[in-house]
Design a protein around this motif. Structure first.
Motif, PDB file in Angstrom:
ATOM      1  N   UNK A  68       0.915  -1.266  -0.059  1.00 23.46           N
ATOM      2  CA  UNK A  68      -0.039  -0.140  -0.082  1.00 23.46           C
ATOM      3  C   UNK A  68       0.898   1.371  -0.007  1.00 23.46           C
ATOM      4  N   UNK A  69       0.225   2.373  -0.141  1.00 23.04           N
ATOM      5  CA  UNK A  69       0.982   3.653  -0.053  1.00 23.04           C
ATOM      6  C   UNK A  69       1.782   3.914   1.418  1.00 23.04           C
ATOM      7  N   UNK A  70       0.996   3.240   2.482  1.00 20.82           N
ATOM      8  CA  UNK A  70       1.677   3.372   3.609  1.00 20.82           C
ATOM      9  C   UNK A  70       2.917   2.688   3.835  1.00 20.82           C
ATOM     10  N   UNK A  71       3.109   1.435   3.210  1.00 21.57           N
ATOM     11  CA  UNK A  71       4.103   0.495   3.350  1.00 21.57           C
ATOM     12  C   UNK A  71       5.175   1.261   2.192  1.00 21.57           C
ATOM     13  N   UNK A  72       4.873   1.930   1.127  1.00 14.69           N
ATOM     14  CA  UNK A  72       5.874   2.562   0.388  1.00 14.69           C
ATOM     15  C   UNK A  72       6.499   3.824   1.168  1.00 14.69           C
ATOM     16  N   UNK A  73       5.793   4.358   1.925  1.00 20.29           N
ATOM     17  CA  UNK A  73       6.205   5.521   2.781  1.00 20.29           C
ATOM     18  C   UNK A  73       7.109   4.904   3.843  1.00 20.29           C
ATOM     19  N   UNK A  74       6.870   4.167   4.674  1.00 19.44           N
ATOM     20  CA  UNK A  74       7.900   3.436   5.576  1.00 19.44           C
ATOM     21  C   UNK A  74       9.114   3.119   4.900  1.00 19.44           C
ATOM     22  N   UNK A  75       9.083   2.426   3.786  1.00 15.88           N
ATOM     23  CA  UNK A  75      10.251   1.960   3.044  1.00 15.88           C
ATOM     24  C   UNK A  75      11.199   3.134   2.801  1.00 15.88           C
ATOM     25  N   UNK A  76      10.584   4.088   2.182  1.00 18.45           N
ATOM     26  CA  UNK A  76      11.357   5.496   1.970  1.00 18.45           C
ATOM     27  C   UNK A  76      11.851   5.903   3.250  1.00 18.45           C
ATOM     28  N   UNK A  77      11.247   6.072   4.238  1.00 23.49           N
ATOM     29  CA  UNK A  77      11.555   6.689   5.338  1.00 23.49           C
ATOM     30  C   UNK A  77      12.754   5.873   6.139  1.00 23.49           C
ATOM     31  N   UNK A  78      12.661   4.654   6.159  1.00 24.20           N
ATOM     32  CA  UNK A  78      13.851   3.740   6.784  1.00 24.20           C
ATOM     33  C   UNK A  78      15.137   3.914   5.778  1.00 24.20           C
ATOM     34  N   UNK A  79      14.896   3.865   4.393  1.00 22.92           N
ATOM     35  CA  UNK A  79      15.972   4.164   3.403  1.00 22.92           C
ATOM     36  C   UNK A  79      16.683   5.186   3.743  1.00 22.92           C
ATOM     37  N   UNK A  80      16.200   6.264   4.278  1.00 26.06           N
ATOM     38  CA  UNK A  80      16.818   7.551   4.423  1.00 26.06           C
ATOM     39  C   UNK A  80      17.797   7.602   5.753  1.00 26.06           C
ATOM     40  N   UNK A  81      17.483   6.545   6.650  1.00 20.09           N
ATOM     41  CA  UNK A  81      18.196   6.503   7.800  1.00 20.09           C
ATOM     42  C   UNK A  81      19.176   5.779   7.654  1.00 20.09           C
ATOM     43  N   UNK A  82      19.590   5.053   6.621  1.00 19.47           N
ATOM     44  CA  UNK A  82      20.673   4.061   6.134  1.00 19.47           C
ATOM     45  C   UNK A  82      22.196   4.914   6.176  1.00 19.47           C
ATOM     46  N   UNK A  83      22.017   5.896   5.703  1.00 18.72           N
ATOM     47  CA  UNK A  83      23.363   7.064   5.656  1.00 18.72           C
ATOM     48  C   UNK A  83      23.616   7.241   6.899  1.00 18.72           C
ATOM     49  N   UNK A  84      22.754   7.599   7.964  1.00 14.90           N
ATOM     50  CA  UNK A  84      23.102   8.026   9.226  1.00 14.90           C
ATOM     51  C   UNK A  84      23.719   6.624  10.137  1.00 14.90           C
ATOM     52  N   UNK A  85      23.063   5.515   9.629  1.00 15.32           N
ATOM     53  CA  UNK A  85      23.553   4.304  10.556  1.00 15.32           C
ATOM     54  C   UNK A  85      24.903   4.105  10.201  1.00 15.32           C
ATOM     55  N   UNK A  86      25.023   4.235   8.912  1.00 16.87           N
ATOM     56  CA  UNK A  86      26.545   3.894   8.093  1.00 16.87           C
ATOM     57  C   UNK A  86      27.516   4.930   8.896  1.00 16.87           C
ATOM     58  N   UNK A  87      27.492   6.164   9.253  1.00 17.94           N
ATOM     59  CA  UNK A  87      28.192   6.931   9.898  1.00 17.94           C
ATOM     60  C   UNK A  87      28.547   6.587  11.061  1.00 17.94           C
ATOM     61  N   UNK A  88      27.436   6.310  12.145  1.00 18.34           N
ATOM     62  CA  UNK A  88      27.533   5.768  13.514  1.00 18.34           C
ATOM     63  C   UNK A  88      28.428   4.647  13.367  1.00 18.34           C
TER      64      UNK A  88
END
Length: 429
Positions: A68-88
């Motif tokens: 659903x659209x909500x599933x796609x929004x969650x996917x994009x949200x957590x994909x944006x956090x990947x770069x932050x987790x990489x630096x940590x």
């Protein structure tokens, strides 16, 4: 037969089969499926189709729902956090002093887990690192060690061919590659030329290997005797690309020659040649015969045209076509004299006549200086000696005669010496 759909979790990832159930699913749609890591968001790569039972891995897991659209929004949200987790994670690795290289970070669909991919030369004890990451990110942590090929597949890059590496663009799985493939394809065995970005043998060596193996199985092996249209010879080398074979032949005069033939035109000794070889030999003989006949006709027509037009022969025509300086060089000396202008001829005749009309005295003057000196010495030797006159001088005067005579002889010798150039060698007459 089982009805399945193909799902990809990454752009260049492998296709996995799932049971579509009764859902109306099309290629390109997003679906939520159950995997070993939990719920995952995937893209449909293959529309529903039927495959053999041996092509699937049992048990076949079903599709949970269409995204659903909500599933796609969650996917994009957590994909944006990947770069932050990489630096940590990089900071924690440096703090713990671990010998490992972080490659990629991936969040699951609902953010319940974070997977860190890394490479290392040796086994790494990362238990303390996991505790620190879990405390910082407030979620489950998984560290997974991968190889250099998987690293190249995740990061991508430009290969030696100038295109995106195959493992990143379209390869779904790695296939075994060996150095034997490079040898059979006549490639350079330099590691820098047959290795990819990962430092391993390039995956593209495997693409054409089946074609090389199929052709080489049909071609004769090197060192084996074969029958050709020119006689029996020994195979030297096979070229799988051109599908031709080099054969060493012993000719009738005893010389050795190496010739190339299509491998389909060869046969084993004692067996008849293939029809293709005989037809090619017949066509070559007829072509050579036609060329010879055409040459004779052209030569005959040229000779007839020359006879009608009074043209010069070929050799004379070539001589006439030479440039002017070449013509002058080819003329003999006698011809050059004949080609002098009339005025020059008259001058040469007058000079010759003047030489003939010179008086005898002038000719004597023209003689070389050495010849003059020789004639003078010869005259001196042949001249009669004058008698010495007796005088009534005193004895003292007679005693002084020899010395006076010597002085006179010195004066005469000085007069007789010819006028020579300085440092000129004396001539012995």
């Amino acid at each position: 037969m089982v009805k399945v759909i193909g799902v990809k979790f990454k752009t260049s990832g492998r296709v996995y089969y799932f049971d579509p159930l009764n859902l109306d699913i099309h290629a390109g749609d997003g679906v939520i499926v159950e995997t070993a890591r939990g719920l995952e968001f995937g893209d449909v790569a293959c529309a529903p189709k039927e495959v053999e039972d041996n092509e699937i891995v049992a048990p076949l897991k079903p599709v949970v729902r269409i995204a659903t659209d909500e599933d796609k929004r969650l996917r994009e949200q957590y994909a944006a956090k990947e770069s932050e987790a990489f630096g940590i994670c990089l900071e924690k690795i440096e703090a713990h002093g671990l010998d490992m290289k972080l490659v990629d970070v991936e969040y699951t669909f609902n953010g319940s887990k974070v997977v860190f991919y890394f490479t290392a030369d040796e086994r790494v004890d990362f238990r303390e690192l996991v505790k620190d990451l879990a405390y910082s990110l407030k979620t489950r942590i998984e560290l997974r060690q991968i190889g250099v090929r998987d690293e190249a597949k995740m990061l991508g890059g430009i290969g030696p061919c100038g295109r995106l590496v195959c493992c990143k663009s379209f390869l779904d799985d790695f296939r075994p590659v060996s150095i034997k493939m490079a040898k059979e394809q006549n490639l350079s065995l330099s590691p820098t030329k047959i290795s990819g970005l990962c430092g391993r043998l390039m995956c593209c060596l495997q693409y054409e290997q089946s074609a090389y193996e199929a052709i080489r199985s049909k071609m004769p092996k090197p060192g084996k005797e074969v029958n050709t249209i020119d006689g029996i010879g020994v195979v030297v080398e096979n070229n799988a690309i051109t599908e031709r074979t080099k054969v060493r032949l012993t000719m009738e005069d005893g010389s050795i020659d190496v010739r190339e033939y299509p491998y389909t035109h060869l046969s084993a000794p004692g067996e008849p040649l293939p029809e293709e070889a005989l037809a090619a030999k017949k066509a070559e003989a007829s072509k050579e015969k036609d060329e010879n006949a055409q040459f004779r006709r052209e030569a005959a027509s040229n000779s007839r045209r020359g006879a009608r037009s009074g043209a010069k022969p070929v050799s004379a025509q070539k001589q006439a076509d030479k440039p002017e300086p070449q013509k002058k060089q080819d003329k003999p000396e006698q011809q050059k004299k004949q080609d002098k202008p009339e005025q020059q001829k008259k001058q040469d005749r007058s000079e010759q006549q003047k030489k003939q009309d010179r008086p005898e005295q002038q000719k004597k003057q023209d003689k070389p200086e050495s010849q003059k000196n020789g004639n003078r010495e010869q005259k001196k030797q042949n001249a009669p000696q004058k008698p010495v006159e007796k005088t009534d001088r005193a004895p003292a005067a007679e005693e002084g005669k020899p010395e006076q005579k010597k002085n006179n002889n010195r004066r005469r010798s000085r007069r007789r010496k010819p006028n020579r150039a300085p440092n000129a060698p004396e001539q012995n007459n």
